[in-house]
Design an enzyme around this catalytic site. Structure first.
Site, PDB file in Angstrom:
ATOM      1  N   ASP A  56       0.786  -1.230  -0.002  1.00 32.93           N
ATOM      2  CA  ASP A  56       0.040   0.132   0.012  1.00 32.93           C
ATOM      3  C   ASP A  56       0.735   1.152  -0.108  1.00 32.93           C
ATOM      4  O   ASP A  56       1.652   1.468   0.996  1.00 32.93           O
ATOM      5  CB  ASP A  56      -0.958   0.052   1.393  1.00 32.93           C
ATOM      6  N   TYR A  61       3.118  10.172  -0.993  1.00 33.87           N
ATOM      7  CA  TYR A  61       4.173   9.720   0.022  1.00 33.87           C
ATOM      8  C   TYR A  61       5.547  10.061  -0.769  1.00 33.87           C
ATOM      9  O   TYR A  61       6.025   9.468  -1.584  1.00 33.87           O
ATOM     10  CB  TYR A  61       4.129   8.290   0.211  1.00 33.87           C
ATOM     11  N   GLN A 176      -9.924   2.163   3.909  1.00 32.03           N
ATOM     12  CA  GLN A 176      -8.676   2.303   4.699  1.00 32.03           C
ATOM     13  C   GLN A 176      -8.972   3.180   5.984  1.00 32.03           C
ATOM     14  O   GLN A 176      -8.621   4.586   5.564  1.00 32.03           O
ATOM     15  CB  GLN A 176      -7.551   2.439   3.921  1.00 32.03           C
ATOM     16  N   TYR A 204      -4.825   1.156   9.003  1.00 31.41           N
ATOM     17  CA  TYR A 204      -3.586   1.461   9.037  1.00 31.41           C
ATOM     18  C   TYR A 204      -3.137   1.908  10.349  1.00 31.41           C
ATOM     19  O   TYR A 204      -3.896   2.011  10.994  1.00 31.41           O
ATOM     20  CB  TYR A 204      -3.089   2.702   7.937  1.00 31.41           C
ATOM     21  N   GLY A 282       4.291  -0.835   8.113  1.00 31.43           N
ATOM     22  CA  GLY A 282       5.290  -0.451   7.472  1.00 31.43           C
ATOM     23  C   GLY A 282       6.788  -1.143   7.970  1.00 31.43           C
ATOM     24  O   GLY A 282       6.714  -1.786   8.912  1.00 31.43           O
ATOM     25  N   ARG A 284      11.095  -0.223   7.346  1.00 30.89           N
ATOM     26  CA  ARG A 284      12.089   0.696   6.874  1.00 30.89           C
ATOM     27  C   ARG A 284      13.314  -0.181   6.448  1.00 30.89           C
ATOM     28  O   ARG A 284      14.246   0.465   5.626  1.00 30.89           O
ATOM     29  CB  ARG A 284      12.349   1.909   7.718  1.00 30.89           C
ATOM     30  N   GLN A 288      13.267  -4.872  10.436  1.00 29.70           N
ATOM     31  CA  GLN A 288      12.180  -4.389  10.840  1.00 29.70           C
ATOM     32  C   GLN A 288      10.959  -5.395  10.350  1.00 29.70           C
ATOM     33  O   GLN A 288      10.057  -5.883  11.175  1.00 29.70           O
ATOM     34  CB  GLN A 288      11.909  -3.029  10.472  1.00 29.70           C
TER      35      GLN A 288
END
Length: 318
Positions: A56, A61, A176, A204, A282, A284, A288
């Site tokens: 997503d 962004y 969402q 989210y 998420g 990065r 993670q």
């Protein structure tokens, strides 16, 4: 991992999807700080290798950069995930962002180019702003679906009244919304309505933008760089910060029983609600991603779910 059908679509989603907000980088108004593109691509590759089958992102962004990074990652992977994006947050040559639903067709064409795809699997209106433009914007979304530029259409951050207005024009495949242990407003009206209407929900910020990972501290918050939007977020300010870190400590306690991090329990808590199709998470870097992937399979018992909710009731937000 088990998959769940998204609303009226033919998309069957892994319980968590890769959220590409932070990988937009640090040079825009809602950034998470600087980000290395190679780390972002490695994170996406790891997520796909571990069974996540959807990504997503959104045009805004990184002002287009996240979509470009997603395209590079998918192009260099043997996996072909579903790609979701969003429109209605536009920017000018100075990078100043405004909300508009009058440029959706142009936005879609630009996203298709950046993502290097012929059709976007799920295209979503990012915010219902301005409110008076909802009907105009949703009509264009329906046109794009009929033309095959997008496969399915959904909304983000809409309330029930706004969803109903869109439904008069064309079916809403998905919503969402934000949803986490410390942000539960959608439970009262929005989730029951979506469940009744058969609208899929991909929530989210299940870890509250990192706050419930178990790795956050007051010292880390104080050291956030100037270009990290969380510096000014309400949940990262006192008195909420102390309370939210206490919630994270409770999640650590339960996570220890499952041998997973607090963030995994935070995600599992959101997925416990039957109205939630899947959650956006998420990452990065690859490490993670590896840390949160157990959330795709860890499930809370009813006793643990009750235990968490009792703790929340005893420690209300001030």
């Amino acid at each position: 991992m088990d998959k769940k059908q998204l609303g009226n679509s033919d998309l069957h989603l892994s319980p968590i999807g890769f959220g590409a907000w932070a990988i937009g980088g640090g040079d825009w108004a809602f950034a998470w700080g600087d980000q290395d593109d190679n780390d972002s691509i490695a994170a996406i590759h790891r997520a796909l290798d571990l069974g996540i089958n959807w990504i997503d992102t959104a045009a805004v962004y990184g002002l287009g950069h996240s979509e470009e990074v997603v395209a590079k990652a998918v192009k260099s992977s043997s996996h072909k995930p579903y790609i979701f994006s969003k429109c209605s947050m536009v920017w000018d040559e100075k990078g100043e962002i405004t909300n508009s639903q009058k440029q959706i067709r142009r936005e879609c064409e630009a996203s298709l180019r950046r993502l290097q795809v012929e059709a976007i699997d799920l295209y979503q209106v990012h915010w219902p702003k301005p409110d008076e433009d909802i009907e105009e914007g949703w009509s264009v979304m329906a046109d794009l679906q009929r033309e095959g530029k997008v496969r399915w259409i959904g909304v983000s951050n809409f309330n029930v009244t706004q969803i109903k207005r869109a439904e008069k024009i064309a079916p809403v495949t998905s919503l969402q919304p934000p949803y986490s242990i410390i942000r539960r407003q959608i439970e009262a009206e929005i989730l029951p309505y979506c469940e009744k209407q058969g609208i899929g929900v991909i929530s989210y910020a299940p870890m509250a933008s990192g706050l419930l990972t178990g790795a956050m501290s007051k010292e880390r918050v104080a050291a956030f760089p100037a270009n990290d939007f969380r510096r000014n977020a309400k949940n990262y300010q006192e008195p909420l910060l102390s309370r939210n870190l206490a919630v994270a400590d409770k999640l650590k306690e339960i996570g220890a029983r499952h041998k997973v991090a607090a963030g995994v329990i935070a995600i599992a808590w959101t997925l416990h609600n039957p109205a939630i199709t899947a959650a956006i998470v998420g990452g990065r870097n690859a490490k993670q991603v590896e840390g949160v992937i157990p959330a795709a399979t860890v499930r809370l018992t009813e006793a643990e779910y009750t235990e968490i909710n009792a703790f929340l009731a005893a420690h209300p937000a001030l």
